[in-house]
Design a protein around this motif. Structure first.
Motif, PDB file in Angstrom:
ATOM      1  N   HIS A 100       0.831  -1.205   0.000  1.00 39.94           N
ATOM      2  CA  HIS A 100       0.000   0.000   0.000  1.00 39.94           C
ATOM      3  C   HIS A 100       0.861   1.247   0.000  1.00 39.94           C
ATOM      4  O   HIS A 100       2.059   1.225   0.294  1.00 39.94           O
ATOM      5  CB  HIS A 100      -0.956   0.004   1.200  1.00 39.94           C
ATOM      6  CG  HIS A 100      -0.311   0.425   2.501  1.00 39.94           C
ATOM      7  ND1 HIS A 100      -0.983   1.124   3.492  1.00 39.94           N
ATOM      8  CD2 HIS A 100       0.946   0.248   2.988  1.00 39.94           C
ATOM      9  CE1 HIS A 100      -0.184   1.347   4.509  1.00 39.94           C
ATOM     10  NE2 HIS A 100       0.976   0.821   4.246  1.00 39.94           N
ATOM     11  N   THR A 126      -3.468   2.944 -11.792  1.00 35.85           N
ATOM     12  CA  THR A 126      -4.492   2.088 -12.384  1.00 35.85           C
ATOM     13  C   THR A 126      -4.542   2.215 -13.907  1.00 35.85           C
ATOM     14  O   THR A 126      -5.341   1.524 -14.549  1.00 35.85           O
ATOM     15  CB  THR A 126      -5.882   2.432 -11.803  1.00 35.85           C
ATOM     16  OG1 THR A 126      -6.129   3.837 -11.932  1.00 35.85           O
ATOM     17  CG2 THR A 126      -5.970   2.022 -10.338  1.00 35.85           C
ATOM     18  N   LEU A 170     -11.479  -4.664   1.981  1.00 37.20           N
ATOM     19  CA  LEU A 170     -10.712  -5.669   1.244  1.00 37.20           C
ATOM     20  C   LEU A 170     -11.152  -7.105   1.495  1.00 37.20           C
ATOM     21  O   LEU A 170     -10.898  -7.980   0.670  1.00 37.20           O
ATOM     22  CB  LEU A 170      -9.225  -5.528   1.595  1.00 37.20           C
ATOM     23  CG  LEU A 170      -8.611  -4.163   1.285  1.00 37.20           C
ATOM     24  CD1 LEU A 170      -7.194  -4.087   1.825  1.00 37.20           C
ATOM     25  CD2 LEU A 170      -8.614  -3.892  -0.215  1.00 37.20           C
ATOM     26  N   ASN A 176     -15.212  -7.911  -3.444  1.00 35.85           N
ATOM     27  CA  ASN A 176     -13.760  -7.862  -3.296  1.00 35.85           C
ATOM     28  C   ASN A 176     -13.180  -9.213  -2.884  1.00 35.85           C
ATOM     29  O   ASN A 176     -12.078  -9.288  -2.377  1.00 35.85           O
ATOM     30  CB  ASN A 176     -13.367  -6.809  -2.252  1.00 35.85           C
ATOM     31  CG  ASN A 176     -13.583  -5.394  -2.754  1.00 35.85           C
ATOM     32  OD1 ASN A 176     -13.518  -5.147  -3.950  1.00 35.85           O
ATOM     33  ND2 ASN A 176     -13.874  -4.481  -1.848  1.00 35.85           N
ATOM     34  N   HIS A 183      -6.442  -1.781  -6.075  1.00 37.74           N
ATOM     35  CA  HIS A 183      -7.838  -1.528  -5.710  1.00 37.74           C
ATOM     36  C   HIS A 183      -8.306  -0.274  -6.441  1.00 37.74           C
ATOM     37  O   HIS A 183      -7.601   0.739  -6.460  1.00 37.74           O
ATOM     38  CB  HIS A 183      -7.956  -1.339  -4.196  1.00 37.74           C
ATOM     39  CG  HIS A 183      -9.335  -1.465  -3.667  1.00 37.74           C
ATOM     40  ND1 HIS A 183     -10.200  -0.400  -3.606  1.00 37.74           N
ATOM     41  CD2 HIS A 183     -10.025  -2.523  -3.181  1.00 37.74           C
ATOM     42  CE1 HIS A 183     -11.360  -0.799  -3.096  1.00 37.74           C
ATOM     43  NE2 HIS A 183     -11.275  -2.081  -2.824  1.00 37.74           N
ATOM     44  N   THR A 185     -10.392   2.096  -5.949  1.00 43.99           N
ATOM     45  CA  THR A 185     -10.680   3.336  -5.233  1.00 43.99           C
ATOM     46  C   THR A 185      -9.754   3.477  -4.036  1.00 43.99           C
ATOM     47  O   THR A 185      -9.173   2.493  -3.556  1.00 43.99           O
ATOM     48  CB  THR A 185     -12.140   3.375  -4.733  1.00 43.99           C
ATOM     49  OG1 THR A 185     -12.359   2.275  -3.832  1.00 43.99           O
ATOM     50  CG2 THR A 185     -13.116   3.274  -5.891  1.00 43.99           C
ATOM     51  N   VAL A 187      -8.841   3.648  -0.256  1.00 43.65           N
ATOM     52  CA  VAL A 187      -9.425   3.068   0.945  1.00 43.65           C
ATOM     53  C   VAL A 187      -9.160   4.036   2.089  1.00 43.65           C
ATOM     54  O   VAL A 187      -8.013   4.389   2.359  1.00 43.65           O
ATOM     55  CB  VAL A 187      -8.811   1.686   1.256  1.00 43.65           C
ATOM     56  CG1 VAL A 187      -9.457   1.105   2.514  1.00 43.65           C
ATOM     57  CG2 VAL A 187      -9.006   0.735   0.077  1.00 43.65           C
ATOM     58  N   GLU A 197      -2.658  -2.487  -3.375  1.00 38.71           N
ATOM     59  CA  GLU A 197      -2.508  -3.454  -4.462  1.00 38.71           C
ATOM     60  C   GLU A 197      -2.462  -4.858  -3.866  1.00 38.71           C
ATOM     61  O   GLU A 197      -1.645  -5.135  -2.990  1.00 38.71           O
ATOM     62  CB  GLU A 197      -1.244  -3.209  -5.285  1.00 38.71           C
ATOM     63  CG  GLU A 197      -1.113  -4.194  -6.441  1.00 38.71           C
ATOM     64  CD  GLU A 197       0.123  -3.966  -7.294  1.00 38.71           C
ATOM     65  OE1 GLU A 197       0.129  -4.412  -8.452  1.00 38.71           O
ATOM     66  OE2 GLU A 197       1.084  -3.349  -6.781  1.00 38.71           O
ATOM     67  N   VAL A 198      -3.343  -5.716  -4.337  1.00 35.06           N
ATOM     68  CA  VAL A 198      -3.344  -7.117  -3.932  1.00 35.06           C
ATOM     69  C   VAL A 198      -2.448  -7.896  -4.881  1.00 35.06           C
ATOM     70  O   VAL A 198      -2.686  -7.918  -6.093  1.00 35.06           O
ATOM     71  CB  VAL A 198      -4.769  -7.696  -3.936  1.00 35.06           C
ATOM     72  CG1 VAL A 198      -4.748  -9.189  -3.589  1.00 35.06           C
ATOM     73  CG2 VAL A 198      -5.663  -6.943  -2.957  1.00 35.06           C
ATOM     74  N   ARG A 201      -3.687 -13.892  -3.225  1.00 37.31           N
ATOM     75  CA  ARG A 201      -4.867 -14.040  -2.395  1.00 37.31           C
ATOM     76  C   ARG A 201      -5.044 -15.488  -1.950  1.00 37.31           C
ATOM     77  O   ARG A 201      -4.921 -16.413  -2.754  1.00 37.31           O
ATOM     78  CB  ARG A 201      -6.100 -13.589  -3.172  1.00 37.31           C
ATOM     79  CG  ARG A 201      -7.397 -13.662  -2.416  1.00 37.31           C
ATOM     80  CD  ARG A 201      -8.562 -13.261  -3.315  1.00 37.31           C
ATOM     81  NE  ARG A 201      -8.493 -11.844  -3.667  1.00 37.31           N
ATOM     82  CZ  ARG A 201      -9.036 -10.867  -2.949  1.00 37.31           C
ATOM     83  NH1 ARG A 201      -9.694 -11.163  -1.832  1.00 37.31           N
ATOM     84  NH2 ARG A 201      -8.941  -9.619  -3.331  1.00 37.31           N
TER      85      ARG A 201
END
Length: 256
Positions: A100, A126, A170, A176, A183, A185, A187, A197-198, A201
């Motif tokens: 992040h 993005t 998240l 999500n 992401h 938007t 947070v 950013e993921v 997962r």
């Protein structure tokens, strides 16, 4: 400095106004004490300032509230409905490898300008042509988090490892629950604005309704109790003469 009073009983010494949170607690205690006096549970108080309650008096107030405040236990259909709407909140073992960029909200900062700054960075990251290493570079340049030196990498994080606002955005929203990437938007959390950013997962497993039914029932019972207590205190405040203090109050008469 104005003295806060309830039915002309002062909540604090003249010229010594407590902090807002402490003042509210004093006010609620005095509302309950005066209610107990009206019911004959405590003796009249003749002084100009609210007395400090003893442990036995507090127990009397607690027993009074237990008698006067009733809250219904959740029905089965309510528990089922809650589970259907919040099933993802009960998932166990889920985790995200994420990084992040934190735009911290600090005293004196222009929050609106900070949000605009964060949105511009998000728009850049993005964009479909943004190179993969750009996130780490921008984290090093912009992030107010110590992880900036690692490109914003937070490692593997579960719902209980991050701020509730991040967990909700998240982990606890069905849209999500899959996918990786930045992401779409910002947070918002108590710390500021995050670009997240993921990277990877772990989906985790979702327990059955039967496995979480008791937990849901306890949660809904607590929420019902909290609403009933809030209404009770609002009714007491609505019947009282308040000076130099603002409390949520209801106009309906208190049921005797």
């Amino acid at each position: 400095m104005l003295t806060a009073t309830i039915n002309r009983i002062a909540l604090h010494a003249q010229g010594q106004r407590p902090e807002a949170g402490e003042l509210r607690e004093l006010a609620y205690a005095e509302l309950l004490r005066q209610r107990a006096v009206s019911l004959g549970l405590l003796p009249e108080h003749t002084g100009p300032m609210a007395p400090e309650l003893s442990e036995s008096e507090r127990q009397i107030l607690e027993a009074m509230v237990d008698r006067e405040v009733s809250s219904p236990q959740p029905e089965e259909v309510e528990c089922q409905r809650y589970h259907q709407a919040h099933a993802c909140e009960f998932t166990v073992g889920q985790a995200l490898h994420m990084r992040h960029i934190l735009f911290a909200v600090t005293p004196g900062i222009n929050v609106q300008a900070l949000a605009v700054h964060a949105e511009k960075a998000l728009l850049e990251l993005t964009h479909k042509d943004t190179p993969p290493d750009r996130f780490a570079k921008r984290a090093a340049e912009l992030s107010n988090c110590p992880t900036s030196s690692q490109g914003g990498d937070l490692g593997w994080v579960g719902p209980d490892d991050c701020a509730p606002e991040l967990a909700k955005a998240l982990f606890h929203q069905s849209h999500n629950q899959s996918g990786v990437g930045v992401h779409p938007t910002l947070v918002h959390s108590r710390f500021g604005f995050h670009i997240v950013e993921v990277l990877e997962r772990r989906a985790g497993t979702e327990p059955t309704y039967a496995e979480v039914r008791e937990r849901i029932a306890r949660l809904l019972a607590m929420q019902s109790r909290a609403r009933a207590l809030y209404q009770y205190m609002a009714l007491l405040a609505g019947e009282a003469e308040l000076e130099n203090i603002v409390l949520d109050a209801a106009d309906s008469p208190l049921v005797q």
